[in-house]
Design a protein around this motif. Structure first.
Motif, short mmCIF file in Angstrom:
data_model
loop_
_atom_site.label_atom_id
_atom_site.label_comp_id
_atom_site.label_asym_id
_atom_site.label_seq_id
_atom_site.Cartn_x
_atom_site.Cartn_y
_atom_site.Cartn_z
N ASP A 158 -36.09 -51.85 50.19
CA ASP A 158 -36.54 -50.29 50.99
C ASP A 158 -36.16 -50.31 52.37
OD1 ASP A 158 -37.89 -49.78 48.43
OD2 ASP A 158 -39.35 -51.01 48.83
N GLU A 159 -36.40 -51.33 53.01
CA GLU A 159 -36.19 -51.17 54.55
C GLU A 159 -35.62 -52.32 55.12
OE1 GLU A 159 -39.60 -50.54 57.11
OE2 GLU A 159 -40.19 -52.60 56.28
N LEU A 160 -34.75 -52.52 56.22
CA LEU A 160 -34.16 -53.27 56.99
C LEU A 160 -34.31 -53.19 58.41
CD1 LEU A 160 -32.97 -56.18 56.55
CD2 LEU A 160 -30.59 -55.13 56.61
N PRO A 161 -35.12 -53.69 59.36
CA PRO A 161 -34.83 -53.23 60.54
C PRO A 161 -33.76 -53.45 61.21
CG PRO A 161 -37.19 -54.75 60.22
CD PRO A 161 -36.15 -54.81 59.08
N PHE A 162 -33.48 -52.77 62.45
CA PHE A 162 -32.26 -52.61 63.13
C PHE A 162 -31.74 -54.06 63.55
CE2 PHE A 162 -30.21 -52.58 67.27
CZ PHE A 162 -28.80 -52.25 66.87
N HIS A 163 -32.79 -54.81 64.08
CA HIS A 163 -32.65 -56.00 64.89
C HIS A 163 -31.68 -57.04 63.82
CE1 HIS A 163 -35.57 -58.61 62.82
NE2 HIS A 163 -36.37 -57.29 62.93
N HIS A 164 -31.91 -56.55 62.59
CA HIS A 164 -31.21 -57.66 61.95
C HIS A 164 -29.52 -57.45 62.13
CE1 HIS A 164 -34.31 -59.55 59.82
NE2 HIS A 164 -34.95 -58.46 59.39
N ASP A 165 -29.18 -56.15 62.49
CA ASP A 165 -27.80 -55.78 62.97
C ASP A 165 -27.24 -56.59 63.97
OD1 ASP A 165 -28.44 -53.54 61.29
OD2 ASP A 165 -26.66 -52.45 62.20
N VAL A 166 -28.09 -56.87 65.17
CA VAL A 166 -27.89 -57.63 66.10
C VAL A 166 -27.89 -59.16 65.79
CG1 VAL A 166 -28.62 -58.28 68.49
CG2 VAL A 166 -28.92 -56.17 67.67
N GLU A 167 -28.64 -59.46 64.73
CA GLU A 167 -28.74 -61.01 64.41
C GLU A 167 -27.47 -61.27 63.51
OE1 GLU A 167 -31.83 -61.78 61.50
OE2 GLU A 167 -31.65 -63.75 61.82
N VAL A 168 -27.03 -60.61 62.77
CA VAL A 168 -25.85 -61.17 61.66
C VAL A 168 -24.86 -61.01 62.50
CG1 VAL A 168 -25.52 -58.90 60.63
CG2 VAL A 168 -25.43 -60.96 59.39
N VAL A 219 -26.36 -54.16 70.05
CA VAL A 219 -25.25 -55.31 69.18
C VAL A 219 -24.24 -55.88 70.40
CG1 VAL A 219 -23.09 -55.25 67.78
CG2 VAL A 219 -25.58 -54.16 67.17
N ILE A 220 -23.73 -55.10 71.23
CA ILE A 220 -22.91 -55.44 72.24
C ILE A 220 -23.52 -56.81 73.24
CG2 ILE A 220 -21.41 -54.74 74.39
CD1 ILE A 220 -19.91 -53.84 71.97
N GLU A 221 -24.81 -56.16 73.67
CA GLU A 221 -25.43 -57.15 74.48
C GLU A 221 -25.75 -58.44 73.71
OE1 GLU A 221 -25.13 -56.97 77.85
OE2 GLU A 221 -24.48 -54.92 77.58
N GLY A 222 -26.39 -58.29 72.59
CA GLY A 222 -26.71 -59.53 71.74
C GLY A 222 -25.50 -60.36 71.45
N CYS A 223 -24.52 -59.72 71.18
CA CYS A 223 -23.36 -60.74 70.83
C CYS A 223 -22.70 -61.23 71.99
CB CYS A 223 -22.09 -60.01 69.99
SG CYS A 223 -22.97 -59.44 68.41
N ARG A 224 -22.49 -60.49 73.20
CA ARG A 224 -22.33 -60.96 74.49
C ARG A 224 -23.04 -62.38 74.89
NH1 ARG A 224 -19.69 -57.77 78.87
NH2 ARG A 224 -21.49 -58.63 80.12
N ALA A 225 -24.13 -62.36 74.63
CA ALA A 225 -25.02 -63.19 74.87
C ALA A 225 -24.77 -64.53 74.24
CB ALA A 225 -26.52 -62.97 74.81
N VAL A 226 -24.10 -64.73 73.05
CA VAL A 226 -23.70 -65.98 72.52
C VAL A 226 -22.01 -65.96 72.33
CG1 VAL A 226 -25.74 -65.78 70.98
CG2 VAL A 226 -23.55 -64.58 70.03
N ALA A 227 -21.31 -65.22 72.94
CA ALA A 227 -19.94 -65.13 72.88
C ALA A 227 -19.38 -66.36 73.68
CB ALA A 227 -19.41 -63.91 73.01
N GLY A 228 -20.03 -66.25 74.88
CA GLY A 228 -19.63 -67.19 75.95
C GLY A 228 -18.25 -67.06 76.36
N ASP A 229 -17.18 -67.58 76.63
CA ASP A 229 -16.05 -67.38 77.32
C ASP A 229 -14.81 -67.16 76.22
OD1 ASP A 229 -16.93 -67.57 79.97
OD2 ASP A 229 -16.65 -69.67 80.04
N SER A 230 -15.27 -67.69 74.77
CA SER A 230 -14.35 -67.85 73.93
C SER A 230 -14.14 -66.47 72.93
CB SER A 230 -14.54 -69.21 73.11
OG SER A 230 -15.92 -68.90 72.70
N VAL A 231 -15.11 -65.52 72.93
CA VAL A 231 -14.73 -64.51 72.01
C VAL A 231 -15.02 -63.29 72.91
CG1 VAL A 231 -16.04 -63.10 70.24
CG2 VAL A 231 -15.49 -65.77 69.93
#
Lengths: 459, 459
Positions: free
Chosen positions: A135-145, A256-268
């Motif tokens: 039925d529903e899927l909160p947006f924060h899962h977009d950032v997570e996945v 999404v951009i900020e969440g992914c930047r936080a884990v990307a480090g220097d390599s992605v």
């Protein structure tokens, strides 16, 4: 039987190359599991009508028929061409036994009868990670996945990857705010920016979609925004379009951009690229395509996004968000180019040499002692001269040869192990000796300079 | 879309069941690698003429056709029905890049369009281990590959297995020494002892194969010898037949039995069963079938043997010896019967609870700290009441819930972790806390009493 030629579009790996693929899959799986994703496998076949995409059956599906079937029997099953269609069916079929939100990863081959070319195969392996709600899927899962896939891929010793994100709400809201009626058609035209010059695309927007030249220009302005942080928000605002859906899309994309930047480090690299639309698919929010530096000719090596209706049984709708990585599409060209190779084609760290065939039990006992401590080894197949046994190990990339010899004077058994790369030979005890950690398993040898983390794993 | 029913013959596992299958495959692979076997994967398709077995194409092969192919197009590819045919082709195709003897293991699905029943599926996974030589392959590899499979299977927490060995040289030599001309036909008749009473088989030997009643009786005497050590040698000798090939077969079988007994320990039976022939296959020496106690209705759960010509390109012949274990055939009935289950359907050890949506970053930071030490975890999807979050963990079998709370008086962050099975809640530091080893990954729960080694791994 006669000489065998390879089957075009069905690449196969030699053992050392397969070791690379296995290490990559093991590394991805480890990361997905650390983030709580469960593995599943689906059967490889689906009813043909379920393989229909947007009502139309893909021309490149392989259908299946028992060889003994009547000649006019209608084929009912086809091989899956991705892992999303079977996953959606799995969720519907097993919904009563799953807990939602359901987080799964899946690494399996898929098949398409397309014309084989670099990066496009008839059988290819993908690694997918998705979260699906009921039925529903909160947006924060977009950032997570999305951050999970960034976290998984940043650990691979491959050329630099770029995650390029956009958001369908942002595009749709912007177009709607501009007053364009047929948003879908406009998106389809803008998607041609890959292949056509901007002015031709603008002309098509006017002629096919019926925009004004001014609207067309602003669509192009939006599509050319590409930045590595959330500064795109201001740049979009500066285009002067206002719309609620646009606001929502901007906010989601920034998260999404900020969440992914936080884990990307220097390599992605993580970028907002407002031209990405993933044209004909049924995405409804976040969309992403992944590119690999120096391999732009492969187009994307992965992609995905948010589906508000990944699956539905009429009563219940299952929204999902996920992303897929093309394991074969990425690795096969990298292996062919010599960027990635396996350190050796066999798991064995040690070859236990054989003095005479009668001594096979003594050599096997050494091997058993080593295996009891998780050291992979094999006994020499024949009691050849030691030089020949060493060359046997060398050809297989086995780094150590173990000798069991009776001392001529004392008649005591003497164990020695030789590092055949350096020639160093030392006394050793089969119940305590261990190779250095980095010799323990075949590893990936990469010409790509990787992050310190990866260098540690692969040196 | 409408309600979905399962596709008969294509079983699929739920996540906790799949965890069982993955652990089993990981355990088998670990053992194969410790013995120096390299993993390969072959494409799933072969040219149909290569899928012919003994000149005849199996009626149960699935053929493949692009959906867009012309209606009268001749299908050229089929899905493999075992892993031996593709392995033989792989050896021929890649021989120039392989080192011989080549030791490989392979774990992949195969497909047969047969009528589905317990233990017989249309898609099923097998685990095969083989050694193949170029021109020659010394006999000691028979002992090696069979003991490797014994070593691999004895580690699984499944009902007691019995490896039943025979040797084609022994049978052929015995029949030849008896003066029977058509040895192959005699073997085929003796193979019916499974289904027919002994006197009927004796009559068939006389009438169909042309033996004397006395020869028939001695064939039956041979076929009823079944012992757990090499005492079969004397019992065969007592039948008074002499033949060189018989001697060779007796010696080989005794070596295989003794070699496998040495690794079997208490958990696997190793027997000489002189009735086993693996009738129509092209075995030339060692043959084996594997049975599982209480599951005799599945017939064998594995089998294999020695081929003097696993593959040949006309110039070079590649002899091989190997054995296959039916992963699906074994696991699916055991899972269905509740003998095996997964300890939980998710990899997560810890659910990090969420106070409010604004605290998501704080909870995510705990998760990141745990993952850095290889502890799988997930953050709660919503800031529900703690009781609800604990039930969320409970439903997934996640054993620990982590709480991050600001102390009302000091305003300091307080970390606590609760074992929800016992209710014990203690202060914990996300950078040092670790669960007990046995909670770290989903494990196999088995109702079968296993060896101390397995109990350690699975308790």
């Amino acid at each position: 039987m006669s000489k065998i030629s390879p089957l075009s579009g069905f690449p196969e790996l030699l053992p050392a190359q397969r070791a690379v693929e296995r290490e990559v899959i093991a590394s991805l799986s480890r990361t997905f599991e650390l983030h709580g994703f469960a593995n599943i496998e689906t059967r490889v076949v689906e009813p043909i009508d379920r393989l229909a995409k947007g009502g139309e059956v893909d021309k490149e599906i392989y259908v299946l028929q028992r060889i003994a079937a009547a000649p006019d029997a209608k084929a009912e099953l086809g091989l899956h061409f991705d892992l999303t269609v079977p996953f959606a069916r799995y969720v519907l079929e097993h919904a009563g036994h799953l807990e939602f939100p359901f987080r799964r990863f899946q690494v399996q081959p898929a098949w398409r009868g397309e014309r084989p070319q670099e990066g496009r195969y008839r059988q290819f392996t993908q690694a997918d990670v998705d979260i699906v709600g009921r039925d529903e899927l909160p947006f924060h899962h977009d950032v997570e996945v999305m951050s999970v896939m960034v976290d998984a891929l940043r650990r691979l010793p491959i050329p630099r990857l770029s995650f390029q994100f956009n958001n369908r709400k942002l595009i749709q809201g912007f177009y709607r705010g501009l007053g364009i009626d047929d948003v879908t058609d406009a998106i389809r035209v803008i998607d041609k920016l890959d292949k056509l010059p901007a002015d031709e695309v603008a002309t098509m927007l006017v002629e096919r979609v019926g925009t004004t030249p001014e609207q067309a220009q602003r669509c192009l302005d939006l599509a050319t925004i590409r930045v590595g942080d959330s500064s795109f928000v201001e740049r979009v605002r500066a285009l002067g379009v206002t719309d609620e859906l646009l606001d929502e899309g901007l906010e989601e994309l920034a998260a999404v951009i900020e969440g992914c930047r936080a884990v990307a480090g220097d390599s992605v690299d993580v970028e907002a690229n407002l031209r990405i639309a993933r044209g004909l698919d049924y995405y409804t929010g976040t969309v992403v395509e992944i590119f690999m530096a120096g391999y732009e000719r492969l187009k994307s090596v992965g992609g995905g996004g948010r589906y508000d209706a990944l699956a539905s049984d009429g009563r219940t709708t299952y929204p999902g968000v996920g992303v897929s990585f093309g394991v074969s599409r990425t690795l096969i060209p990298l292996i062919a180019d010599g960027v990635l190779s396996g350190s050796r084609p066999v798991p064995s760290v040690v070859l236990v040499a054989l003095n005479t065939e009668d001594d096979r039990d003594a050599s096997a006992a050494v091997a058993t002692a080593l295996r009891a401590r998780e050291i992979a080894c094999e006994t020499a197949p024949a009691p050849a001269k030691f030089g020949k046994q060493i060359r046997f190990a060398e050809r297989r990339g086995i780094p150590y040869v173990w000798f069991v010899q009776a001392d001529a004077s004392t008649n005591e058994i003497r164990h020695q192990v030789k590092d055949i790369r350096t020639g160093t030979q030392v006394d050793a005890d089969p119940s305590t000796w261990a190779p250095p950690e980095h010799d323990l398993r075949p590893t990936i040898v990469s010409t790509v300079s990787t992050s310190p983390h990866d260098q540690e794993e692969n040196q």
